[in-house]
Every structure is written in structure tokens, then in C-alpha cells.
Scaffold this motif. Sequence first.
Motif, PDB file in Angstrom:
ATOM      1  N   MET A   1       5.579 -14.087 -70.512  1.00 50.82           N
ATOM      2  CA  MET A   1       4.616 -14.901 -71.241  1.00 50.82           C
ATOM      3  C   MET A   1       5.260 -16.223 -71.627  1.00 50.82           C
ATOM      4  O   MET A   1       6.434 -16.283 -71.939  1.00 50.82           O
ATOM      5  N   SER A   2       4.454 -17.267 -71.618  1.00 47.29           N
ATOM      6  CA  SER A   2       4.967 -18.554 -72.051  1.00 47.29           C
ATOM      7  C   SER A   2       3.978 -19.176 -73.026  1.00 47.29           C
ATOM      8  O   SER A   2       2.806 -18.831 -73.056  1.00 47.29           O
ATOM      9  N   LEU A   4       1.465 -21.854 -74.703  1.00 42.40           N
ATOM     10  CA  LEU A   4       0.389 -22.690 -74.198  1.00 42.40           C
ATOM     11  C   LEU A   4       0.711 -24.143 -74.537  1.00 42.40           C
ATOM     12  O   LEU A   4       0.754 -24.515 -75.707  1.00 42.40           O
ATOM     13  N   GLN A  44       0.618 -18.080 -77.137  1.00 45.51           N
ATOM     14  CA  GLN A  44       0.975 -17.812 -75.755  1.00 45.51           C
ATOM     15  C   GLN A  44      -0.262 -17.913 -74.860  1.00 45.51           C
ATOM     16  O   GLN A  44      -1.391 -17.813 -75.320  1.00 45.51           O
ATOM     17  N   ARG A  45      -0.028 -18.136 -73.576  1.00 43.77           N
ATOM     18  CA  ARG A  45      -1.119 -18.372 -72.622  1.00 43.77           C
ATOM     19  C   ARG A  45      -2.169 -17.271 -72.589  1.00 43.77           C
ATOM     20  O   ARG A  45      -3.337 -17.529 -72.336  1.00 43.77           O
ATOM     21  N   ASP A  46      -1.784 -16.047 -72.829  1.00 44.88           N
ATOM     22  CA  ASP A  46      -2.715 -14.929 -72.688  1.00 44.88           C
ATOM     23  C   ASP A  46      -3.317 -14.456 -74.002  1.00 44.88           C
ATOM     24  O   ASP A  46      -3.847 -13.347 -74.069  1.00 44.88           O
ATOM     25  N   GLU A  47      -3.257 -15.255 -75.062  1.00 44.40           N
ATOM     26  CA  GLU A  47      -3.775 -14.787 -76.347  1.00 44.40           C
ATOM     27  C   GLU A  47      -4.608 -15.851 -77.044  1.00 44.40           C
ATOM     28  O   GLU A  47      -4.455 -17.045 -76.794  1.00 44.40           O
ATOM     29  N   THR A  48      -5.482 -15.390 -77.930  1.00 44.68           N
ATOM     30  CA  THR A  48      -6.269 -16.293 -78.770  1.00 44.68           C
ATOM     31  C   THR A  48      -5.411 -16.731 -79.955  1.00 44.68           C
ATOM     32  O   THR A  48      -4.360 -16.143 -80.232  1.00 44.68           O
ATOM     33  N   GLN A  51      -5.025 -13.779 -82.269  1.00 44.17           N
ATOM     34  CA  GLN A  51      -4.022 -12.825 -81.795  1.00 44.17           C
ATOM     35  C   GLN A  51      -2.615 -13.353 -82.060  1.00 44.17           C
ATOM     36  O   GLN A  51      -1.723 -12.603 -82.463  1.00 44.17           O
TER      37      GLN A  51
END
Length: 69
Positions: A1-2, A4, A44-48, A51
Motif C-alpha cells: 500500500m502507498s 494517496l 492510503q490509496r485503497d481506503e477512505t 478508514q
Amino acid sequence: MSDLIDTQGFRANVGIVLIRDGGDVFLGGRSDGRGWQFPQGGVQRDETAEQALFRELHEEVGLEPGDVE
């Protein structure tokens, strides 16, 4: 994960202000000893943002979503 990061190089971030019923505000001491800050961190790119807020809350002060309102 990185994290945003937008096209201008800015990182999406969340900051958390913890206030007890009596009005006390939490400030955490920095690990490098150079001052105080509110719990915070990157999204992170995959979270709101929500989150990220709860992930950072747990990582930085050990609280779970059910511990706050």
C-alpha cells in the motif's frame, strides 16, 4: 500500500482531535521529543478518509472505533 498523492505532490492526510467529555484535548508527544501533535497520518490509496482516521487512531494511540463517538 502507498499513500494517496495528488498530481501536485500533496499527500492526502487525516488529523484527529480527541476531546473528553470534560473538554480535555489530547496532544501526543512526538517520538523524537520535538514537541506535541494531534494523531494524524496519510490516507492510503485503497481506503477512505474515515478508514484512514480509524487506522491512524489505532496505530498512534491504540483506540478502536468503538472507543470513540
